[in-house]
Design a protein around this motif. Structure first.
Motif, PDB file in Angstrom:
ATOM      1  N   GLU A 146       0.851  -1.185   0.000  1.00  0.00           N
ATOM      2  CA  GLU A 146       0.000   0.000   0.000  1.00  0.00           C
ATOM      3  C   GLU A 146       0.887   1.234   0.000  1.00  0.00           C
ATOM      4  OE1 GLU A 146      -2.653   0.073   3.380  1.00  0.00           O
ATOM      5  OE2 GLU A 146      -2.635  -2.123   3.442  1.00  0.00           O
ATOM      6  N   VAL A 147       0.525   2.222  -0.800  1.00  0.00           N
ATOM      7  CA  VAL A 147       1.208   3.507  -0.756  1.00  0.00           C
ATOM      8  C   VAL A 147       0.767   4.207   0.519  1.00  0.00           C
ATOM      9  CG1 VAL A 147       1.455   5.770  -1.839  1.00  0.00           C
ATOM     10  CG2 VAL A 147       1.375   3.696  -3.253  1.00  0.00           C
ATOM     11  N   PHE A 148       1.738   4.650   1.326  1.00  0.00           N
ATOM     12  CA  PHE A 148       1.375   5.367   2.542  1.00  0.00           C
ATOM     13  C   PHE A 148       1.975   6.760   2.614  1.00  0.00           C
ATOM     14  CE2 PHE A 148       5.296   3.322   3.879  1.00  0.00           C
ATOM     15  CZ  PHE A 148       5.910   4.278   4.678  1.00  0.00           C
ATOM     16  N   GLY A 149       2.716   7.115   1.597  1.00  0.00           N
ATOM     17  CA  GLY A 149       3.275   8.460   1.593  1.00  0.00           C
ATOM     18  C   GLY A 149       4.036   8.756   0.320  1.00  0.00           C
ATOM     19  N   ARG A 150       4.320  10.026   0.171  1.00  0.00           N
ATOM     20  CA  ARG A 150       5.036  10.500  -1.013  1.00  0.00           C
ATOM     21  C   ARG A 150       5.845  11.713  -0.579  1.00  0.00           C
ATOM     22  NH1 ARG A 150       4.048   9.887  -6.559  1.00  0.00           N
ATOM     23  NH2 ARG A 150       2.315   8.545  -6.045  1.00  0.00           N
ATOM     24  N   MET A 151       7.122  11.720  -0.938  1.00  0.00           N
ATOM     25  CA  MET A 151       7.976  12.879  -0.680  1.00  0.00           C
ATOM     26  C   MET A 151       8.223  13.567  -2.014  1.00  0.00           C
ATOM     27  SD  MET A 151      10.548  11.665   2.365  1.00  0.00           S
ATOM     28  CE  MET A 151      11.516  10.593   1.366  1.00  0.00           C
ATOM     29  N   PRO A 152       7.495  14.647  -2.269  1.00  0.00           N
ATOM     30  CA  PRO A 152       7.616  15.335  -3.565  1.00  0.00           C
ATOM     31  C   PRO A 152       9.032  15.853  -3.808  1.00  0.00           C
ATOM     32  CG  PRO A 152       5.676  16.098  -2.370  1.00  0.00           C
ATOM     33  CD  PRO A 152       6.484  15.261  -1.417  1.00  0.00           C
ATOM     34  N   GLY A 153       9.543  15.560  -4.992  1.00  0.00           N
ATOM     35  CA  GLY A 153      10.842  16.085  -5.407  1.00  0.00           C
ATOM     36  C   GLY A 153      12.029  15.575  -4.617  1.00  0.00           C
ATOM     37  N   ALA A 154      11.886  14.449  -3.927  1.00  0.00           N
ATOM     38  CA  ALA A 154      12.965  13.953  -3.063  1.00  0.00           C
ATOM     39  C   ALA A 154      14.152  13.391  -3.839  1.00  0.00           C
ATOM     40  CB  ALA A 154      12.432  12.886  -2.110  1.00  0.00           C
ATOM     41  N   ILE A 155      13.932  13.008  -5.089  1.00  0.00           N
ATOM     42  CA  ILE A 155      14.995  12.381  -5.874  1.00  0.00           C
ATOM     43  C   ILE A 155      15.305  13.266  -7.076  1.00  0.00           C
ATOM     44  CG2 ILE A 155      15.648  10.351  -7.221  1.00  0.00           C
ATOM     45  CD1 ILE A 155      13.589   8.803  -5.480  1.00  0.00           C
ATOM     46  N   ARG A 156      16.537  13.733  -7.133  1.00  0.00           N
ATOM     47  CA  ARG A 156      16.966  14.584  -8.250  1.00  0.00           C
ATOM     48  C   ARG A 156      17.762  13.730  -9.226  1.00  0.00           C
ATOM     49  NH1 ARG A 156      18.492  20.158  -6.566  1.00  0.00           N
ATOM     50  NH2 ARG A 156      16.239  20.216  -6.708  1.00  0.00           N
ATOM     51  N   VAL A 157      17.156  13.398 -10.351  1.00  0.00           N
ATOM     52  CA  VAL A 157      17.841  12.568 -11.340  1.00  0.00           C
ATOM     53  C   VAL A 157      18.667  13.393 -12.309  1.00  0.00           C
ATOM     54  CG1 VAL A 157      16.240  10.639 -11.134  1.00  0.00           C
ATOM     55  CG2 VAL A 157      15.781  12.410 -12.814  1.00  0.00           C
ATOM     56  N   ALA A 158      18.352  14.688 -12.398  1.00  0.00           N
ATOM     57  CA  ALA A 158      19.116  15.617 -13.237  1.00  0.00           C
ATOM     58  C   ALA A 158      18.666  17.025 -12.854  1.00  0.00           C
ATOM     59  CB  ALA A 158      18.853  15.360 -14.715  1.00  0.00           C
ATOM     60  N   PRO A 159      19.483  18.026 -13.159  1.00  0.00           N
ATOM     61  CA  PRO A 159      19.037  19.392 -12.877  1.00  0.00           C
ATOM     62  C   PRO A 159      17.677  19.662 -13.529  1.00  0.00           C
ATOM     63  CG  PRO A 159      21.352  19.380 -13.514  1.00  0.00           C
ATOM     64  CD  PRO A 159      20.821  17.996 -13.758  1.00  0.00           C
ATOM     65  N   GLY A 160      16.732  20.088 -12.717  1.00  0.00           N
ATOM     66  CA  GLY A 160      15.390  20.361 -13.216  1.00  0.00           C
ATOM     67  C   GLY A 160      14.508  19.132 -13.358  1.00  0.00           C
ATOM     68  N   ASP A 161      15.004  17.961 -12.985  1.00  0.00           N
ATOM     69  CA  ASP A 161      14.227  16.719 -13.085  1.00  0.00           C
ATOM     70  C   ASP A 161      14.175  16.051 -11.717  1.00  0.00           C
ATOM     71  OD1 ASP A 161      12.895  14.412 -13.777  1.00  0.00           O
ATOM     72  OD2 ASP A 161      14.401  13.719 -15.213  1.00  0.00           O
ATOM     73  N   ASP A 162      13.259  16.533 -10.890  1.00  0.00           N
ATOM     74  CA  ASP A 162      13.070  15.968  -9.561  1.00  0.00           C
ATOM     75  C   ASP A 162      11.895  14.998  -9.599  1.00  0.00           C
ATOM     76  OD1 ASP A 162      15.106  17.625  -8.781  1.00  0.00           O
ATOM     77  OD2 ASP A 162      13.821  19.046  -7.722  1.00  0.00           O
ATOM     78  N   ARG A 163      12.045  13.881  -8.910  1.00  0.00           N
ATOM     79  CA  ARG A 163      11.002  12.854  -8.865  1.00  0.00           C
ATOM     80  C   ARG A 163      10.554  12.662  -7.421  1.00  0.00           C
ATOM     81  NH1 ARG A 163      11.554   9.811 -13.756  1.00  0.00           N
ATOM     82  NH2 ARG A 163      12.518  11.298 -15.181  1.00  0.00           N
ATOM     83  N   ASP A 164       9.311  12.249  -7.276  1.00  0.00           N
ATOM     84  CA  ASP A 164       8.807  11.912  -5.951  1.00  0.00           C
ATOM     85  C   ASP A 164       9.414  10.593  -5.503  1.00  0.00           C
ATOM     86  OD1 ASP A 164       7.188  14.101  -6.315  1.00  0.00           O
ATOM     87  OD2 ASP A 164       5.312  12.970  -6.364  1.00  0.00           O
ATOM     88  N   GLU A 165       9.573  10.466  -4.186  1.00  0.00           N
ATOM     89  CA  GLU A 165       9.877   9.175  -3.601  1.00  0.00           C
ATOM     90  C   GLU A 165       8.575   8.666  -3.007  1.00  0.00           C
ATOM     91  OE1 GLU A 165      13.475   7.125  -1.307  1.00  0.00           O
ATOM     92  OE2 GLU A 165      12.739   8.932  -0.312  1.00  0.00           O
ATOM     93  N   VAL A 166       8.126   7.502  -3.468  1.00  0.00           N
ATOM     94  CA  VAL A 166       6.858   6.929  -3.054  1.00  0.00           C
ATOM     95  C   VAL A 166       7.137   5.845  -2.029  1.00  0.00           C
ATOM     96  CG1 VAL A 166       4.717   5.835  -3.827  1.00  0.00           C
ATOM     97  CG2 VAL A 166       5.925   7.440  -5.343  1.00  0.00           C
ATOM     98  N   LEU A 167       6.484   5.918  -0.873  1.00  0.00           N
ATOM     99  CA  LEU A 167       6.686   4.987   0.226  1.00  0.00           C
ATOM    100  C   LEU A 167       5.576   3.954   0.237  1.00  0.00           C
ATOM    101  CD1 LEU A 167       7.611   8.028   1.054  1.00  0.00           C
ATOM    102  CD2 LEU A 167       8.127   6.942   3.206  1.00  0.00           C
ATOM    103  N   LEU A 168       5.960   2.685   0.334  1.00  0.00           N
ATOM    104  CA  LEU A 168       4.996   1.590   0.333  1.00  0.00           C
ATOM    105  C   LEU A 168       5.247   0.649   1.508  1.00  0.00           C
ATOM    106  CD1 LEU A 168       5.983   1.908  -3.013  1.00  0.00           C
ATOM    107  CD2 LEU A 168       3.790   0.750  -3.085  1.00  0.00           C
ATOM    108  N   LEU A 169       4.189  -0.024   1.945  1.00  0.00           N
ATOM    109  CA  LEU A 169       4.247  -0.929   3.091  1.00  0.00           C
ATOM    110  C   LEU A 169       3.448  -2.179   2.772  1.00  0.00           C
ATOM    111  CD1 LEU A 169       4.878  -1.283   6.214  1.00  0.00           C
ATOM    112  CD2 LEU A 169       2.581  -0.377   6.555  1.00  0.00           C
ATOM    113  N   CYS A 170       3.956  -3.322   3.212  1.00  0.00           N
ATOM    114  CA  CYS A 170       3.265  -4.596   3.041  1.00  0.00           C
ATOM    115  C   CYS A 170       3.220  -5.313   4.388  1.00  0.00           C
ATOM    116  CB  CYS A 170       3.986  -5.455   2.015  1.00  0.00           C
ATOM    117  SG  CYS A 170       3.201  -7.054   1.710  1.00  0.00           S
ATOM    118  N   ARG A 171       2.027  -5.726   4.790  1.00  0.00           N
ATOM    119  CA  ARG A 171       1.888  -6.578   5.980  1.00  0.00           C
ATOM    120  C   ARG A 171       2.006  -8.027   5.495  1.00  0.00           C
ATOM    121  NH1 ARG A 171      -0.540  -3.754  10.341  1.00  0.00           N
ATOM    122  NH2 ARG A 171      -1.279  -1.726   9.670  1.00  0.00           N
ATOM    123  N   LEU A 172       2.937  -8.749   6.086  1.00  0.00           N
ATOM    124  CA  LEU A 172       3.155 -10.141   5.655  1.00  0.00           C
ATOM    125  C   LEU A 172       2.147 -11.081   6.295  1.00  0.00           C
ATOM    126  CD1 LEU A 172       7.039 -10.177   5.810  1.00  0.00           C
ATOM    127  CD2 LEU A 172       5.598 -10.032   3.794  1.00  0.00           C
TER     128      LEU A 172
END
Length: 172
Positions: A146-172
Motif C-alpha cells: 500500500e502507498v502510505f506516503g510520497r515525498m515530492p521532489g525527493a529524488i533529483r535525477v538531473a538538474p530540473g528533473d526531480d522525482r517523488d519518492e513513493v513509500l509503500l508498506l506490506c503486511r506479511l
C-alpha cells in the motif's frame, strides 16, 4: 522450462560479486531506478556494491538472489533495523531483474522469495520506496503493498528533473 529460485546469501564470494556488479550496472543503464542515473560504469557501482556486501557479511542486510538455471538474474536486499523497537519489520532495497530477463514474471518471483525470507526471519512488515514517474507503484500494489506516503521532489535525477519518492508498506 528453466529452474527459477530465490536464495538468501549471507556471504558474497568474488564470482557472485562480479555477477551482481554486472547486473546492477546493466539494470541502471537500461533505465532501472536502483540508486543511480544512467549511464554508469562498473567503477561507479562497485563502491556501493561493496558497502552492501559488507552489510550482508555483517548480518544487517540479507541478499535475496534470483537465479535462473543457477545463474544470478536479479536480486533484492532485506535491510533490518538494529533498534529493538523495529525488529518486526525490514526495508526492501535495490529490487532488480536483469533487462534480458524482464517481462517474464521474474520480478514477482523475486518478491515472493523476499517475502518468504522475511517471514522466515519473523518479520511482519516490509517497507520499500520507489522513484516516482515509472509506474512502479502498481507492480508493488499487486503484490500487496500500500502507498502510505510520497515525498515530492525527493529524488533529483538531473538538474530540473526531480522525482517523488513513493513509500509503500506490506503486511506479511
Amino acid at each position: 522450462m528453466p529452474h527459477v529460485e530465490v536464495t538468501v546469501s549471507t556471504r558474497v564470494d568474488d564470482d557472485l560479486r562480479a555477477c551482481l556488479l554486472d547486473l546492477w550496472t546493466d539494470v541502471t543503464n537500461a533505465g532501472g531506478a536502483v540508486g543511480f542515473v544512467a549511464p554508469v560504469t562498473r567503477d561507479v557501482v562497485a563502491p556501493v556494491l561493496d558497502g552492501l556486501v559488507e552489510r550482508v557479511h555483517g548480518g544487517t542486510q540479507a541478499l535475496c538472489v534470483l537465479r535462473v538455471d543457477g545463474e544470478p538474474a536479479g536480486f533484492a536486499v532485506l535491510s533490518t533495523s538494529v533498534s529493538p523497537l523495529r525488529r518486526h519489520w525490514a526495508t526492501v532495497l535495490r529490487v532488480q531483474v536483469h533487462p534480458s530477463r524482464q517481462g517474464q514474471g521474474l520480478g514477482r518471483v523475486l518478491m515472493a522469495g523476499v517475502h518468504d525470507a522475511a517471514r522466515a526471519r519473523g518479520l511482519e512488515f516490509l517497507h520499500l520506496t520507489v522513484r516516482g514517474g515509472y509506474g512502479l507503484e502498481g507492480f508493488y500494489e499487486r503484490l500487496g503493498y500500500e502507498v502510505f506516503g510520497r515525498m515530492p521532489g525527493a529524488i533529483r535525477v538531473a538538474p530540473g528533473d526531480d522525482r517523488d519518492e513513493v513509500l509503500l508498506l506490506c503486511r506479511l
